[in-house]
Write a protein that holds these residues in place. Structure first.
Motif, PDB file in Angstrom:
ATOM      1  N   ASP A  71       0.777  -1.209  -0.154  1.00  0.00           N
ATOM      2  CA  ASP A  71      -0.098   0.077   0.000  1.00  0.00           C
ATOM      3  C   ASP A  71       0.792   1.387   0.037  1.00  0.00           C
ATOM      4  O   ASP A  71       0.425   2.308  -0.428  1.00  0.00           O
ATOM      5  N   THR A  72       2.107   1.092   0.541  1.00  0.00           N
ATOM      6  CA  THR A  72       2.988   2.450   0.361  1.00  0.00           C
ATOM      7  C   THR A  72       3.858   2.155  -0.759  1.00  0.00           C
ATOM      8  O   THR A  72       4.844   2.984  -0.681  1.00  0.00           O
ATOM      9  N   ALA A  73       4.037   1.178  -1.560  1.00  0.00           N
ATOM     10  CA  ALA A  73       4.968   1.128  -2.544  1.00  0.00           C
ATOM     11  C   ALA A  73       4.787   2.385  -3.435  1.00  0.00           C
ATOM     12  O   ALA A  73       3.738   2.660  -4.080  1.00  0.00           O
ATOM     13  N   GLU A  74       5.868   2.984  -4.178  1.00  0.00           N
ATOM     14  CA  GLU A  74       6.072   4.009  -4.805  1.00  0.00           C
ATOM     15  C   GLU A  74       6.924   3.905  -6.233  1.00  0.00           C
ATOM     16  O   GLU A  74       8.081   3.243  -5.913  1.00  0.00           O
ATOM     17  N   ILE A  75       6.614   4.083  -7.408  1.00  0.00           N
ATOM     18  CA  ILE A  75       7.586   4.047  -8.528  1.00  0.00           C
ATOM     19  C   ILE A  75       7.894   5.384  -9.034  1.00  0.00           C
ATOM     20  O   ILE A  75       7.151   6.229  -9.021  1.00  0.00           O
ATOM     21  N   THR A  76       9.319   5.443  -9.100  1.00  0.00           N
ATOM     22  CA  THR A  76       9.787   6.932  -9.746  1.00  0.00           C
ATOM     23  C   THR A  76      10.737   6.511 -10.912  1.00  0.00           C
ATOM     24  O   THR A  76      11.354   5.230 -10.820  1.00  0.00           O
ATOM     25  N   VAL A  77      10.930   7.328 -11.983  1.00  0.00           N
ATOM     26  CA  VAL A  77      11.809   7.107 -12.917  1.00  0.00           C
ATOM     27  C   VAL A  77      12.693   8.437 -13.200  1.00  0.00           C
ATOM     28  O   VAL A  77      12.370   9.504 -13.160  1.00  0.00           O
ATOM     29  N   GLU A  78      14.021   8.128 -13.487  1.00  0.00           N
ATOM     30  CA  GLU A  78      15.077   8.987 -14.184  1.00  0.00           C
ATOM     31  C   GLU A  78      15.621   8.903 -15.259  1.00  0.00           C
ATOM     32  O   GLU A  78      15.738   7.452 -15.570  1.00  0.00           O
ATOM     33  N   ALA A  79      15.791   9.572 -16.113  1.00  0.00           N
ATOM     34  CA  ALA A  79      16.296   9.354 -17.676  1.00  0.00           C
ATOM     35  C   ALA A  79      17.162  10.341 -18.131  1.00  0.00           C
ATOM     36  O   ALA A  79      17.317  11.212 -17.578  1.00  0.00           O
ATOM     37  N   GLY A  80      18.144   9.803 -18.863  1.00  0.00           N
ATOM     38  CA  GLY A  80      19.430  10.549 -19.527  1.00  0.00           C
ATOM     39  C   GLY A  80      20.463  10.509 -18.605  1.00  0.00           C
ATOM     40  O   GLY A  80      20.441   9.987 -17.572  1.00  0.00           O
ATOM     41  N   ALA A  81      21.586  11.079 -19.100  1.00  0.00           N
ATOM     42  CA  ALA A  81      22.761  11.128 -18.495  1.00  0.00           C
ATOM     43  C   ALA A  81      22.619  12.121 -17.268  1.00  0.00           C
ATOM     44  O   ALA A  81      23.259  12.033 -16.254  1.00  0.00           O
ATOM     45  N   GLN A  82      21.731  13.199 -17.432  1.00  0.00           N
ATOM     46  CA  GLN A  82      21.561  14.180 -16.276  1.00  0.00           C
ATOM     47  C   GLN A  82      20.882  13.594 -15.149  1.00  0.00           C
ATOM     48  O   GLN A  82      20.443  14.113 -14.137  1.00  0.00           O
ATOM     49  N   LYS A  83      19.981  12.446 -15.419  1.00  0.00           N
ATOM     50  CA  LYS A  83      18.924  11.831 -14.573  1.00  0.00           C
ATOM     51  C   LYS A  83      18.159  12.560 -14.182  1.00  0.00           C
ATOM     52  O   LYS A  83      17.629  12.746 -12.989  1.00  0.00           O
ATOM     53  N   LEU A  84      17.305  13.424 -15.112  1.00  0.00           N
ATOM     54  CA  LEU A  84      16.126  14.149 -15.104  1.00  0.00           C
ATOM     55  C   LEU A  84      14.869  13.243 -14.562  1.00  0.00           C
ATOM     56  O   LEU A  84      14.762  12.214 -15.130  1.00  0.00           O
ATOM     57  N   PRO A  85      13.990  13.790 -13.815  1.00  0.00           N
ATOM     58  CA  PRO A  85      12.779  13.015 -13.219  1.00  0.00           C
ATOM     59  C   PRO A  85      11.860  13.036 -14.185  1.00  0.00           C
ATOM     60  O   PRO A  85      11.372  14.002 -14.920  1.00  0.00           O
ATOM     61  N   ALA A  86      11.209  11.819 -14.578  1.00  0.00           N
ATOM     62  CA  ALA A  86      10.165  11.661 -15.638  1.00  0.00           C
ATOM     63  C   ALA A  86       8.787  11.966 -14.944  1.00  0.00           C
ATOM     64  O   ALA A  86       8.663  11.878 -13.828  1.00  0.00           O
ATOM     65  N   ILE A  87       7.967  12.292 -15.785  1.00  0.00           N
ATOM     66  CA  ILE A  87       6.393  12.684 -15.490  1.00  0.00           C
ATOM     67  C   ILE A  87       5.724  11.246 -15.468  1.00  0.00           C
ATOM     68  O   ILE A  87       5.589  10.893 -16.442  1.00  0.00           O
ATOM     69  N   ARG A  88       5.058  11.142 -14.322  1.00  0.00           N
ATOM     70  CA  ARG A  88       4.087  10.042 -14.263  1.00  0.00           C
ATOM     71  C   ARG A  88       2.671  10.297 -14.637  1.00  0.00           C
ATOM     72  O   ARG A  88       2.145  11.506 -14.766  1.00  0.00           O
ATOM     73  N   LEU A  89       2.345   9.319 -15.598  1.00  0.00           N
ATOM     74  CA  LEU A  89       0.924   9.656 -16.249  1.00  0.00           C
ATOM     75  C   LEU A  89      -0.226   8.628 -15.364  1.00  0.00           C
ATOM     76  O   LEU A  89       0.428   7.576 -15.268  1.00  0.00           O
TER      77      LEU A  89
END
Length: 279
Positions: free
Chosen positions: A203-221
């Motif tokens: 119930d508390t699990a979360e998913i996040t994503v970073e992309a590119g060499a600069q590790k930019l945070p991606a937007i979740r849909l």
């Protein structure tokens, strides 16, 4: 017998008349004094008789105290001699200390006393809500350790089981809902398998994503086929969630997916290249 002279005969009647005149004046003066005294007595009696029916009640203690306080405030706390009395520094310090002690006593009201006053016999000995919120905020603000990343196709260990990226693909995401953005995205499935003999909480699990060499945070849909984790996984069972993140094609050569499984566990990381073209 010698004869009386004319002066003697003439002076006798005049002396008698003067005496009678002086007596008459004294009598009139005495009469006037008596009349004045009687008038004063009558006036006093009338005042006493009329005043008996309109007796004024004595002032109450509160009125006397209020009048005294007002007089004291207006006169600047003057003494009997008319000199202004100013409080000493010791008196001011004692007054401030007493006020602080009263505030402290009010702030230290015991829960049991508050319960008695409200009529509720139960006493809540648990931490206050504000304290619990503060602890959660501190925990959330503290950076969590990240476990060594594994490849996107590999399996990562979690407390009581294992997690894998069972599927990943490139899609054209649609804007569904307020604040959503359409565009190139990746969609992947995270699967958690329970290898313990107890249920696992998700119930508390979360998913996040970073992309590119600069590790930019991606937007979740929220749309385009997303599906959240179930609240728990039974012993020996597996569960999965599907997630969509906006990631430009030129940033997919290095993608890192994080699984924040539980507050007490390290963050699991999957790293690798994601598909560039949809289909």
């Amino acid at each position: 017998m010698p004869e009386r002279s004319d002066e003697t005969e003439a002076g006798m009647p005049e002396s008698g008349n003067a005496e009678r005149g002086r007596r008459k004046q004294r009598w009139i003066a005495a009469a006037l004094v008596g009349v004045a005294g009687a008038a004063v007595a009558v006036a006093a009696a009338w005042s006493a008789w009329t005043g008996a029916g309109t007796t004024t009640a004595p002032p109450s203690d509160g009125a006397v105290a209020s009048a005294a306080a007002g007089q004291e405030a207006a006169s600047g706390k003057t003494g009997q001699t008319g000199e202004t009395v100013t409080p000493s520094e010791d008196d001011a310090e004692k007054s401030d200390k007493k006020s602080e002690e009263e505030k402290t006593d009010q702030a230290k009201t015991k829960p049991s006393e508050a319960a008695k006053e409200s009529g509720d016999g139960s006493v809540d000995n648990s931490p206050s809500g504000s304290l619990a919120v503060a602890k959660d905020a501190d925990r959330a603000a503290t950076p969590k350790p990240v476990a060594p990343a594994v490849e996107l196709e590999e399996t990562a260990d979690v407390a009581g089981g294992v997690a894998t990226i069972s599927k990943i693909e490139a899609i054209e995401a649609k804007a569904e809902g307020i604040g959503q953005i359409a565009g190139p995205a990746i969609r992947f499935v995270v699967e958690v398998r329970n290898t313990s003999d107890q249920e696992l909480k998700l119930d508390t699990a979360e998913i996040t994503v970073e992309a590119g060499a600069q590790k930019l945070p991606a937007i979740r849909l929220d749309g385009s086929g997303t599906k959240l984790f179930p609240l728990e996984v039974a012993a020996g069972k597996r569960a999965s969630g599907t997630f969509v993140f906006l990631v430009p094609e030129d940033q997919r050569g290095q993608v890192r997916i994080y699984l924040n499984y539980a507050a007490s566990e390290s963050v699991v990381a999957f790293e690798g290249a994601a598909p560039r073209k949809a289909g």
